[in-house]
Scaffold this motif. Structure first.
Motif, PDB file in Angstrom:
ATOM      1  N   LYS A 144       0.867  -1.182   0.000  1.00  0.00           N
ATOM      2  CA  LYS A 144       0.000   0.000   0.000  1.00  0.00           C
ATOM      3  C   LYS A 144       0.900   1.227   0.000  1.00  0.00           C
ATOM      4  CE  LYS A 144      -3.821  -2.197   2.383  1.00  0.00           C
ATOM      5  NZ  LYS A 144      -4.642  -2.233   3.584  1.00  0.00           N
ATOM      6  N   GLU A 145       1.018   1.853  -1.175  1.00  0.00           N
ATOM      7  CA  GLU A 145       1.889   3.024  -1.317  1.00  0.00           C
ATOM      8  C   GLU A 145       1.448   3.807  -2.538  1.00  0.00           C
ATOM      9  OE1 GLU A 145       3.987   5.856  -0.615  1.00  0.00           O
ATOM     10  OE2 GLU A 145       4.622   4.227   0.711  1.00  0.00           O
ATOM     11  N   VAL A 146       1.290   5.123  -2.389  1.00  0.00           N
ATOM     12  CA  VAL A 146       0.873   5.965  -3.504  1.00  0.00           C
ATOM     13  C   VAL A 146       2.051   6.712  -4.139  1.00  0.00           C
ATOM     14  CG1 VAL A 146      -1.502   6.230  -2.691  1.00  0.00           C
ATOM     15  CG2 VAL A 146       0.234   7.875  -1.985  1.00  0.00           C
ATOM     16  N   ARG A 147       3.145   6.871  -3.401  1.00  0.00           N
ATOM     17  CA  ARG A 147       4.316   7.591  -3.942  1.00  0.00           C
ATOM     18  C   ARG A 147       5.139   6.623  -4.792  1.00  0.00           C
ATOM     19  NH1 ARG A 147       6.360   9.177   1.782  1.00  0.00           N
ATOM     20  NH2 ARG A 147       5.578   7.065   1.981  1.00  0.00           N
ATOM     21  N   GLN A 148       5.261   6.941  -6.069  1.00  0.00           N
ATOM     22  CA  GLN A 148       5.912   6.031  -7.007  1.00  0.00           C
ATOM     23  C   GLN A 148       7.369   5.727  -6.647  1.00  0.00           C
ATOM     24  OE1 GLN A 148       5.262   7.712 -10.923  1.00  0.00           O
ATOM     25  NE2 GLN A 148       3.464   6.434 -11.200  1.00  0.00           N
ATOM     26  N   GLU A 149       8.113   6.714  -6.237  1.00  0.00           N
ATOM     27  CA  GLU A 149       9.527   6.491  -5.890  1.00  0.00           C
ATOM     28  C   GLU A 149       9.657   5.523  -4.714  1.00  0.00           C
ATOM     29  OE1 GLU A 149      12.494   7.564  -7.211  1.00  0.00           O
ATOM     30  OE2 GLU A 149      11.436   8.486  -8.894  1.00  0.00           O
ATOM     31  N   VAL A 150       8.818   5.697  -3.709  1.00  0.00           N
ATOM     32  CA  VAL A 150       8.846   4.835  -2.527  1.00  0.00           C
ATOM     33  C   VAL A 150       8.396   3.424  -2.910  1.00  0.00           C
ATOM     34  CG1 VAL A 150       7.903   4.463  -0.211  1.00  0.00           C
ATOM     35  CG2 VAL A 150       8.490   6.779  -0.963  1.00  0.00           C
ATOM     36  N   LEU A 151       7.351   3.339  -3.719  1.00  0.00           N
ATOM     37  CA  LEU A 151       6.868   2.044  -4.188  1.00  0.00           C
ATOM     38  C   LEU A 151       7.952   1.316  -4.972  1.00  0.00           C
ATOM     39  CD1 LEU A 151       4.625  -0.052  -4.600  1.00  0.00           C
ATOM     40  CD2 LEU A 151       3.857   1.308  -6.569  1.00  0.00           C
ATOM     41  N   ALA A 152       8.622   2.025  -5.858  1.00  0.00           N
ATOM     42  CA  ALA A 152       9.691   1.421  -6.654  1.00  0.00           C
ATOM     43  C   ALA A 152      10.812   0.900  -5.754  1.00  0.00           C
ATOM     44  CB  ALA A 152      10.233   2.417  -7.671  1.00  0.00           C
ATOM     45  N   GLU A 153      11.139   1.635  -4.709  1.00  0.00           N
ATOM     46  CA  GLU A 153      12.159   1.184  -3.746  1.00  0.00           C
ATOM     47  C   GLU A 153      11.728  -0.103  -3.052  1.00  0.00           C
ATOM     48  OE1 GLU A 153      15.208   2.159  -2.807  1.00  0.00           O
ATOM     49  OE2 GLU A 153      15.332   3.907  -4.124  1.00  0.00           O
ATOM     50  N   LYS A 154      10.470  -0.150  -2.637  1.00  0.00           N
ATOM     51  CA  LYS A 154       9.955  -1.344  -1.942  1.00  0.00           C
ATOM     52  C   LYS A 154       9.968  -2.562  -2.870  1.00  0.00           C
ATOM     53  CE  LYS A 154       7.130   1.061   1.462  1.00  0.00           C
ATOM     54  NZ  LYS A 154       5.793   1.286   2.019  1.00  0.00           N
ATOM     55  N   ILE A 155       9.571  -2.360  -4.118  1.00  0.00           N
ATOM     56  CA  ILE A 155       9.589  -3.466  -5.080  1.00  0.00           C
ATOM     57  C   ILE A 155      11.020  -3.887  -5.373  1.00  0.00           C
ATOM     58  CG2 ILE A 155       9.015  -4.176  -7.433  1.00  0.00           C
ATOM     59  CD1 ILE A 155       6.570  -2.261  -7.230  1.00  0.00           C
TER      60      ILE A 155
END
Length: 139
Positions: A32-43
């Protein structure tokens, strides 16, 4: 080859992975993440943990095969993810995967909050299974 699958969403993104022999695709998590940069880091962190060698992302197309705003968002996010992971990213048509995921969850009688929590990872698993079948048939 270990392949990571991503069902990208504005709020929730489903992740699945296959085994090295490319036989079994399994759901991993929903982020659950809306910020693309943060999401990309998590992935990228998950890809590293799972030793992924390739990423498959669902590309949402309209039923007539055309692409809309959602497909543009996936294409843009795939570029961010490629930068973070340095892995090849394959975009795969994902028409009807969420509908199929809901059908699977109906069969298993998964309802309510639990259903909402897992549907995106199930959709990512379906995208990955479709890609693995494509690779098998291509050989």
């Amino acid at each position: 080859m270990i392949i990571l699958s991503v069902d990208y969403g504005r709020v929730r993104t489903g992740i699945a992975v296959c085994d090295k022999s490319e036989i079994i695709a399994s759901p991993v998590t929903v982020i659950k993440e809306v910020r693309q940069e943060v999401l990309a880091e998590k992935i990228a962190d998950i890809a590293k943990q799972k030793h992924a060698e390739l990423i498959v992302m669902g590309l949402p197309r309209n039923m007539d095969g055309s692409e809309g705003e959602s497909a543009e968002n996936v294409r843009a996010f795939s570029e961010i993810l490629k930068e973070k992971t340095s892995l090849e990213i394959v975009l795969r048509d994902e028409r009807c995967t969420t509908v199929t995921a809901y059908e699977y969850l109906n069969i298993t009688d998964t309802r309510g909050k639990k259903r909402k929590a897992v549907v995106d990872s199930v959709a990512a698993t379906i995208i990955l299974e479709d890609f693995l079948n494509f690779r098998r048939n291509k050989k």
